[in-house]
Design a protein around this motif. Structure first.
Motif, mmCIF file in Angstrom:
data_model
loop_
_atom_site.group_PDB
_atom_site.id
_atom_site.type_symbol
_atom_site.label_atom_id
_atom_site.label_comp_id
_atom_site.label_asym_id
_atom_site.label_seq_id
_atom_site.Cartn_x
_atom_site.Cartn_y
_atom_site.Cartn_z
ATOM 1 N N ASP A 338 -25.832 -14.947 32.634
ATOM 2 C CA ASP A 338 -26.370 -14.157 33.746
ATOM 3 C C ASP A 338 -25.335 -13.880 34.830
ATOM 4 O O ASP A 338 -25.253 -12.766 35.358
ATOM 5 C CB ASP A 338 -27.583 -14.869 34.360
ATOM 6 C CG ASP A 338 -28.820 -14.737 33.490
ATOM 7 O OD1 ASP A 338 -28.793 -13.939 32.527
ATOM 8 O OD2 ASP A 338 -29.817 -15.437 33.768
ATOM 9 N N GLN A 342 -23.991 -10.181 35.955
ATOM 10 C CA GLN A 342 -23.977 -9.696 37.331
ATOM 11 C C GLN A 342 -22.567 -9.231 37.719
ATOM 12 O O GLN A 342 -22.392 -8.156 38.316
ATOM 13 C CB GLN A 342 -24.440 -10.802 38.287
ATOM 14 C CG GLN A 342 -24.455 -10.415 39.753
ATOM 15 C CD GLN A 342 -25.591 -9.478 40.107
ATOM 16 O OE1 GLN A 342 -26.754 -9.782 39.846
ATOM 17 N NE2 GLN A 342 -25.263 -8.324 40.696
ATOM 18 N N GLU A 364 -33.069 -4.054 31.993
ATOM 19 C CA GLU A 364 -32.467 -5.330 32.373
ATOM 20 C C GLU A 364 -31.448 -5.186 33.504
ATOM 21 O O GLU A 364 -31.314 -6.076 34.349
ATOM 22 C CB GLU A 364 -31.765 -5.989 31.165
ATOM 23 C CG GLU A 364 -32.690 -6.502 30.095
ATOM 24 C CD GLU A 364 -32.888 -5.543 28.946
ATOM 25 O OE1 GLU A 364 -32.918 -5.985 27.794
ATOM 26 O OE2 GLU A 364 -33.011 -4.317 29.211
ATOM 27 N N LYS A 367 -31.872 -5.654 37.712
ATOM 28 C CA LYS A 367 -31.902 -6.915 38.468
ATOM 29 C C LYS A 367 -30.581 -7.173 39.184
ATOM 30 O O LYS A 367 -30.503 -8.044 40.053
ATOM 31 C CB LYS A 367 -32.199 -8.088 37.532
ATOM 32 C CG LYS A 367 -31.113 -8.376 36.505
ATOM 33 C CD LYS A 367 -31.526 -9.426 35.487
ATOM 34 C CE LYS A 367 -30.455 -9.647 34.423
ATOM 35 N NZ LYS A 367 -30.891 -10.587 33.370
ATOM 36 N N THR A 368 -29.551 -6.380 38.869
ATOM 37 C CA THR A 368 -28.219 -6.635 39.431
ATOM 38 C C THR A 368 -27.879 -5.740 40.609
ATOM 39 O O THR A 368 -26.791 -5.864 41.172
ATOM 40 C CB THR A 368 -27.129 -6.436 38.354
ATOM 41 O OG1 THR A 368 -27.028 -5.035 38.019
ATOM 42 C CG2 THR A 368 -27.426 -7.235 37.100
ATOM 43 N N LYS A 370 -29.312 -3.128 44.120
ATOM 44 C CA LYS A 370 -30.350 -2.647 45.043
ATOM 45 C C LYS A 370 -30.250 -1.126 45.232
ATOM 46 O O LYS A 370 -30.947 -0.560 46.063
ATOM 47 C CB LYS A 370 -30.203 -3.336 46.406
ATOM 48 C CG LYS A 370 -30.396 -4.843 46.380
ATOM 49 C CD LYS A 370 -31.826 -5.231 46.011
ATOM 50 C CE LYS A 370 -32.126 -6.699 46.288
ATOM 51 N NZ LYS A 370 -31.375 -7.613 45.411
ATOM 52 N N ASP A 385 -43.225 -6.760 34.467
ATOM 53 C CA ASP A 385 -41.794 -7.041 34.563
ATOM 54 C C ASP A 385 -41.445 -7.104 36.040
ATOM 55 O O ASP A 385 -41.451 -6.081 36.734
ATOM 56 C CB ASP A 385 -40.954 -5.981 33.860
ATOM 57 C CG ASP A 385 -39.486 -6.369 33.797
ATOM 58 O OD1 ASP A 385 -38.810 -6.322 34.858
ATOM 59 O OD2 ASP A 385 -39.003 -6.739 32.707
ATOM 60 N N GLU A 386 -41.159 -8.307 36.518
ATOM 61 C CA GLU A 386 -40.946 -8.503 37.950
ATOM 62 C C GLU A 386 -39.769 -7.707 38.482
ATOM 63 O O GLU A 386 -39.826 -7.161 39.590
ATOM 64 C CB GLU A 386 -40.757 -9.996 38.245
ATOM 65 C CG GLU A 386 -42.013 -10.830 38.027
ATOM 66 C CD GLU A 386 -41.788 -12.296 38.363
ATOM 67 O OE1 GLU A 386 -40.647 -12.650 38.772
ATOM 68 O OE2 GLU A 386 -42.744 -13.087 38.210
ATOM 69 N N ASN A 387 -38.697 -7.636 37.709
ATOM 70 C CA ASN A 387 -37.515 -6.922 38.191
ATOM 71 C C ASN A 387 -37.761 -5.419 38.300
ATOM 72 O O ASN A 387 -37.313 -4.768 39.251
ATOM 73 C CB ASN A 387 -36.329 -7.191 37.256
ATOM 74 C CG ASN A 387 -35.840 -8.619 37.343
ATOM 75 O OD1 ASN A 387 -35.761 -9.195 38.415
ATOM 76 N ND2 ASN A 387 -35.520 -9.206 36.192
ATOM 77 N N ALA A 391 -37.893 -3.145 41.689
ATOM 78 C CA ALA A 391 -37.099 -1.920 41.828
ATOM 79 C C ALA A 391 -37.982 -0.745 42.243
ATOM 80 O O ALA A 391 -37.613 0.053 43.109
ATOM 81 C CB ALA A 391 -36.381 -1.613 40.522
#
Length: 521
Positions: A338, A342, A364, A367-368, A370, A385-387, A391
């Motif tokens: 991970d 990142q 995927e 998540k890296t 903003k 899917d939380e990420n 977003a």
């Protein structure tokens, strides 16, 4: 039944939706108006009117925006009708008229189409609108209008007034040319097929463990070595030159389609790692891979040469891609920790922006970052899917491609000889029975950019294989992306889908004749 009564019956429509009242429609003679896919936003039959395309007809323009759509239409109709169908810049006499001045409700991609006894008049305010109208007009003509050889007329269009616009801007199809390679002509065939259903984005998956498919002049071994094989071990010159790629992009654009190239990083990279030793942490080339497992490969995250490689690829591909998007993959990087993932994205994402493109990636990656301009493409099989939800809350627009709904390579049932089943069996009704704007928790209608139907090719080797898996589910994706959610109803949609069969037969499309669909003979 009198003509007046027929007109009254046929005019009973659900206001603003274009959905025919099925009990009433059954009483009137069936026409191609009841067979349109995707369904128009508003459709008013004019059963007292029929337009007949004749040998003296012209395709008439009053706006230069319509030139390319007109050329597309002429190219389709000239072989089957045998008519000259000249394209003129004056509007006079019988024929098909493409003009501006559409109702503002049509938006940037919509159109108005009015059938009169002497003309079919298409109004749109952009080339995209004209392209979309042309696809509707094709479906209003007899199926044999799609033939490549001269057919017997008459070439009639039923009377109607249509006002149409899409639900989502992004209506996409993806073709994986990395697992199995497809020639430029095969790719063009698929582009033609997706264009017919108002698909406006073509996502080309150009690199994976099994093959690197586009010439990168600053890294020539990528295609010399990485582009030399595919799943199953076939060898050869299995890649596109940059000139061939530019030709494909132009071919798609001439059909109203924007190409999105994908180079999958930091995983799915074995073909690159087999081409250049320096992309591996141990400095040794990897063997070429012709299997179908995933998740085992990764670029070396902590070597500076990795980022020179990534930048060179982005720079060269951006320079030959007119569209605003570049897809960086980012999925199934199972052998990239991970923290390294990142680190990689922190370096790679700004490079896409540096060369003037907007990043699209499998979900995927989101998540890296903003950065709300980036586009996560959701491919999961769950409804949470939380990420991705986070977003969407920030303002990212999500491209919906849930694998258990809209992956075209999933088997239809347990007896399907092609395809995979890791996301489940996906019959036609399964691919239709979901709402992109209310599917993923935390991702509402206003958070959705659109829908894309990917076709992965681990088991797909020929154009016939592509067509069997894409049809009829690709038109399902087109319907979900275009027609408003309020009109989605399987019992009404299935007959419209089944009505496409004669057209597909004329076009030589070997589709899957699902028992769920009432196929028209």
């Amino acid at each position: 039944m009198t003509t007046k009564l027929k007109a009254a019956l046929a005019a009973l429509l659900i206001a603003g939706s274009g959905a025919l009242v099925t009990e009433t429609a059954a009483a009137a003679p069936a026409t191609t108006l009841q067979e349109l896919v995707p369904q128009p936003a508003q459709l008013q039959p004019r059963p007292e009117i029929t337009f007949t395309l004749t040998a003296t007809a012209k395709i008439q323009l009053s706006t230069p925006d319509a030139r390319q759509p007109a050329e597309l239409l002429a190219g389709i109709l000239r072989p089957s009708t045998g008519y000259a169908l000249p394209i003129t810049d004056t509007v006079q006499g019988d024929g098909i008229v493409l003009t501006s001045g559409a109702d503002p409700k049509t938006g940037p991609e919509g159109y108005q189409l009015d059938v009169t006894p002497k003309q079919v008049v298409i109004r749109a305010n952009t080339p995209a609108g004209h392209f979309n109208a042309v696809q509707t007009l094709r479906q209003l003509l007899p199926a044999k209008a799609e033939a490549k050889t001269k057919q017997q007329g008459p070439w009639q269009v039923p009377g109607a007034s249509i006002l149409d616009h899409p639900r989502y801007h992004h209506r996409g199809a993806m073709l994986d040319v990395s697992r199995h390679f497809f020639t430029p002509d095969q790719v063009k065939r698929y582009i033609d097929q997706i264009a017919a259903f108002k698909i406006n984005y073509f996502h080309l998956h150009l690199s994976d463990d099994q093959g690197w498919r586009l010439e990168i002049k600053s890294w020539p071994e990528l295609t010399k070595i990485g582009g030399s094989t595919e799943v199953g071990g076939r060898t050869g010159k299995l890649f596109y030159t940059q000139d061939q790629y530019k030709d494909l992009v132009a071919y798609a654009a001439a059909r109203g389609i924007t190409t999105i190239p994908e180079f999958d990083v930091p995983g799915h990279t074995n073909a690159a790692q087999a081409s250049y030793a320096e992309l591996n942490c141990d400095g040794k080339k990897r063997p070429l891979y012709t299997g179908t497992e995933v998740g085992f490969s990764s670029l070396c995250i902590n070597k500076e040469i990795t980022y020179k490689f990534v930048e060179d690829v982005i720079r060269e591909v951006a320079a030959i891609t007119p569209g605003p998007y570049l897809h960086i993959g980012g999925d199934e990087a199972l052998s990239t920790p991970d923290a390294d993932y990142q680190t990689f994205m922190n370096r790679a994402l700004p490079l896409v922006k540096k060369y003037g493109k907007t990043t699209v990636g499998w979900h995927e990656f989101v998540k890296t970052t903003k950065d709300t301009s980036t586009i996560p493409q959701f491919w999961g099989t769950t409804t949470t899917d939380e990420n991705v939800a986070a977003a969407a809350k920030r303002g990212n627009k999500v491209l919906m491609s849930p694998a258990n709904r809209i992956y075209l390579d999933m088997k239809y049932d347990k007896n399907t000889k092609l395809g995979l089943d890791w996301a489940g069996l996906v019959e036609v009704k399964d691919s239709y029975s979901w709402n992109p704007g209310a599917y993923l928790k935390g991702v509402a209608e206003q958070n959705v950019r659109g829908v894309e139907a990917p076709l992965w090719t681990e088991t797909i080797k020929t154009s016939q294989d592509i067509e069997y898996m894409a049809f009829p589910r690709l038109p399902v994706a087109a319907e979900l992306g275009w027609a408003q959610a309020s009109v989605h109803n399987w019992d009404r949609f299935a007959p419209r889908l089944g009505a496409q069969a004669p057209r597909w037969k004329v076009q030589g499309i070997g589709f899957y004749a699902s028992p769920q669909v009432p196929w028209k003979k």
